[in-house]
Design a protein around this motif. Structure first.
Motif, short mmCIF file in Angstrom:
data_model
loop_
_atom_site.label_atom_id
_atom_site.label_comp_id
_atom_site.label_asym_id
_atom_site.label_seq_id
_atom_site.Cartn_x
_atom_site.Cartn_y
_atom_site.Cartn_z
N LYS A 172 0.83 -1.21 0.00
CA LYS A 172 0.00 0.00 0.00
C LYS A 172 0.86 1.26 0.00
CE LYS A 172 -4.04 -1.93 2.40
NZ LYS A 172 -4.86 -1.86 3.65
N LYS A 216 0.97 3.94 -3.40
CA LYS A 216 0.56 5.35 -3.35
C LYS A 216 1.60 6.27 -3.96
CE LYS A 216 -2.44 5.19 0.74
NZ LYS A 216 -2.63 5.67 2.14
N ASP A 250 1.78 5.14 -12.25
CA ASP A 250 0.86 4.12 -12.75
C ASP A 250 1.52 3.18 -13.74
OD1 ASP A 250 -1.06 5.25 -11.19
OD2 ASP A 250 -2.05 6.33 -12.82
N ASP A 269 -10.32 7.84 4.11
CA ASP A 269 -9.38 7.72 2.98
C ASP A 269 -9.71 6.50 2.12
OD1 ASP A 269 -8.03 9.97 3.79
OD2 ASP A 269 -6.55 8.87 4.97
N ALA A 270 -10.02 5.37 2.77
CA ALA A 270 -10.34 4.17 2.00
C ALA A 270 -11.60 4.37 1.17
CB ALA A 270 -10.52 2.98 2.96
N THR A 286 -12.94 7.31 0.04
CA THR A 286 -12.72 8.27 -1.05
C THR A 286 -11.76 7.72 -2.10
OG1 THR A 286 -11.02 9.36 0.30
CG2 THR A 286 -13.25 10.26 0.39
N ASN A 287 -10.77 6.93 -1.68
CA ASN A 287 -9.84 6.35 -2.64
C ASN A 287 -10.52 5.36 -3.58
OD1 ASN A 287 -7.71 7.81 -1.62
ND2 ASN A 287 -6.95 6.16 -0.30
N LYS A 288 -11.63 4.81 -3.14
CA LYS A 288 -12.39 3.90 -3.99
C LYS A 288 -13.35 4.65 -4.91
CE LYS A 288 -12.23 0.20 -0.55
NZ LYS A 288 -11.36 -0.68 -1.32
#
Length: 639
Positions: free
Chosen positions: A247, A251, A255, A597-598, A600-602
């Protein structure tokens, strides 16, 4: 139109059950995916009594409101072949009572250790069916071995050379030979990492090549390596480390390079830390646990140690800490060929069975006797939760007498060192898994635990006046709050359940909330992941994912707290509930924590609507006018 008819009509207007490919029950709406639109009549559905709104955004959304949506979903589930993700709201079943009581206890497990054991349970419980199957196969193989012993003279020893026997034993050993891989995969999945990398962590711990290397010089340290050092505890820690490295790296990785470099960095760094740090420390810890349980409690403690272990096991079950013993059992099996700890702990369920029999004989309350009769059969099969959470734990005293009675069975088994060849169920179902042909001794221990729980509960554990603890005091209908017709009062204030930025419902990117189809209120864009109770009341709805909670106040106001938009689709554990259905709460009490965070990151909108779902019962519902708000500040004024 009743709920059954409404469900039937909805399905018909969606083109029939064969046209529905997926149906999900959210807290306010049904979400439906269809094969074809040719025979679908959404306008007809909009006109149905009980339907608040219908949205077509690729996925059909039929808004029915909290409570009703679950009942309609249940009707669809029971009367069609459609697989529906539903929340059971029945309150008449003894098993529902047990589930609610269990949920109440589990919801209060918020300490670091309790959450740790919950994670361990999520890692190992999916593996248990395989352990049982593999253990039974090895048990059959061991039975054949014993019968083929020349002293027994029952089977020809040549049977041990047959292909069938060798295949049976080989298949039985498959899972045990690769258990570290499965534990590593499940650990990575539990903590949100890539499962194959977790599997590599498991392979690393149990790699035979480590034994071939023998010793290794790294960073000036001489490390003695061996396959399996650290055991399954080491696998869990290593796989968790791999997940965190992955993880952290992802971050910060471009990409275009993520697919190649992130796994490479994860495995390289994770492997070095595992070999240098995790394996030695985990090995010491597992040796210490094994020493305490085997050398201190069972060997030095003898029958006293066995009594204490059996008598104290169920309190561990109620707080979820029993799952942490699974890797200990497996470590004992790996070292000694069987776990003497498991049969002793299985006596705890026997004490509960004995207590239930005593209650059934003494109880005069018909409802209680029916409850006991419903849960008792599964207790004999080693499934103790309906007994514990449905009867003994709510009553209180029978839970204690059952535990004390179980200790006698544990003391007996410790005297004869009865072990099990694998992790599995308890009760009579554990009999085939008993090691060294000590089946009769295990059965005697089980009967002793039945008798201990029965005698202590019959003499000291049950009085008829305790029944109200299960079913409540009799209350007249006039004393019960009417959720549809709130009591008249001039003005009520709701406190803010979140800290953050206020936003009107009309600005939300969700038509159901934006049009106030399920009620009036306001939305909050939270700045931290803690949701609190906005008023005193009772939790009437808790959605299984944890993303939505419904509270009904003493005056009948129905409040829906919905964390984020469309968050019902999140499958990972980003919500941690602190309350359960039917639990009384006070203003400012913590209801749920969530990982902003989890979420919104999704790609999900974290804006959280706070609405009063029976808004029609009130003259005015006015939000405060400021832009920012803190937890506990006035949020809504209701007249």
């Amino acid at each position: 139109m009743n709920n059954q008819k409404l469900a039937q009509t909805i399905v018909e207007n969606l083109g029939g059950e064969a046209n529905i490919t997926n149906l999900t029950n959210c807290i306010t709406r049904l979400r439906i995916d269809l094969k074809s639109r040719s025979n679908v009549d959404l306008e007809a559905i909009k006109q149905l009594e009980g339907v608040l709104s219908v949205l077509d955004q690729g996925t059909i959304q039929i808004v029915l409101g909290p409570g009703k949506v679950t009942k309609v979903a249940n009707e669809i589930h029971e009367n069609t072949a459609i697989d529906v993700d539903v929340e059971d709201e029945g309150d008449d079943s003894e098993f529902d009572m047990a589930s609610d009581t269990k949920a109440a206890y589990k919801a209060k497990q918020t300490s670091m250790f309790q959450q740790l054991f919950r994670h361990i349970g999520n890692i190992f419980v999916p593996i248990v069916p395989g352990l049982v199957a593999s253990g039974l196969m090895l048990g059959i193989a061991n039975l054949i071995t014993n019968l083929a012993n020349p002293d027994a003279g029952i089977l020809d020893p040549a049977v041990l050379e047959t292909d069938w026997y060798m295949l049976l034993k080989a298949i039985g050993n498959l899972l045990f030979g690769s258990l570290g891989v499965f534990v590593g995969i499940n650990t990575a999945r539990e903590f949100g990492g890539t499962m194959v990398l977790g599997g590599i962590a498991g392979l690393l711990i149990y790699a035979p090549v480590l034994g071939d290397v023998g010793s290794l010089n790294l960073f000036g340290l001489t490390l003695q390596l061996s396959s399996g050092l650290g055991g399954l505890l080491g696998v869990i820690v290593a796989a968790y480390l791999f997940t965190q490295i992955e993880k952290f790296t992802r971050k910060r990785m471009a990409d275009s390079l993520d697919l190649v470099l992130t796994p490479l960095i994860t495995v390289m760094i994770g492997s070095i830390v595992t070999i240098v740090v995790i394996q030695p420390l985990a090995g010491l810890l597992m040796d210490g646990i094994t020493w305490f349980l085997v050398d201190v409690m069972l060997q030095a403690g003898g029958i006293i140690g066995g009594y204490v272990l059996a008598a104290t096991f169920l309190p561990l079950v109620t707080v979820g800490m029993h799952q942490g013993l699974i890797p200990v059992h497996l470590e004992l099996i790996d070292k000694f060929g069987s776990t003497t700890l498991l049969p002793i702990l299985a006596m705890a369920g026997g004490g509960q069975v004995g207590a239930m029999i005593a209650i059934y004989i003494k109880a005069k309350n018909k409802r209680l006797k029916n409850t006991v009769a419903s849960v008792l059969p599964v207790g004999f099969l080693g499934i103790g939760e309906p007994l514990i959470y449905g009867v003994s734990l709510p009553l209180g005293r029978p839970f204690i007498t059952a535990c004390l009675g179980a200790g006698f069975g544990g003391a007996f088994l410790s005297l004869f060192k009865v072990g099990a060849i694998t992790v599995g169920p308890s009760g009579v179902v554990l009999i085939p898994l008993i090691a060294d042909n000590k089946y009769l001794l295990y059965i005697i221990g089980l009967l002793i635990s039945y008798a201990g729980g029965f005698v202590l509960t019959y003499l000291f554990g049950y009085k008829e006046e305790m029944v109200h603890k299960l079913y409540g005091e009799s209350t007249s209908e006039m004393e019960k709050p009417d959720s549809k017709k709130p009591a008249q009062q001039e003005e009520t204030h709701l406190s803010s359940p979140l800290a953050g930025e206020l936003r009107p419902l009309s600005e939300l990117n969700d038509e159901v909330f934006a049009t106030e189809a399920v009620g009036k209120g306001i939305a909050i864009y939270p700045r931290n992941g803690k949701l609190y109770a906005p008023a005193n009341g009772k939790v009437t709805t808790v959605f299984p994912t944890g993303h939505a909670i419904g509270i009904t106040t003493g005056t009948g106001m129905e409040i829906l707290l919905h964390i984020g938009l469309d968050t019902v689709d999140i499958k990972e554990n980003v919500f941690e509930l602190n309350v359960a259905k039917d639990e009384d709460v006070e203003t400012g009490q913590l209801l749920c924590t969530f990982d902003i965070d989890a979420i919104t990151n999704k790609g999900y909108d974290i804006t959280s609507p706070i609405v009063i779902t029976n808004s029609d019962a009130y003259d005015t519902i006015n939000p405060v006018s400021q832009k920012e708000i803190e937890v506990g500040n006035r949020l809504l004024t209701v007249k």
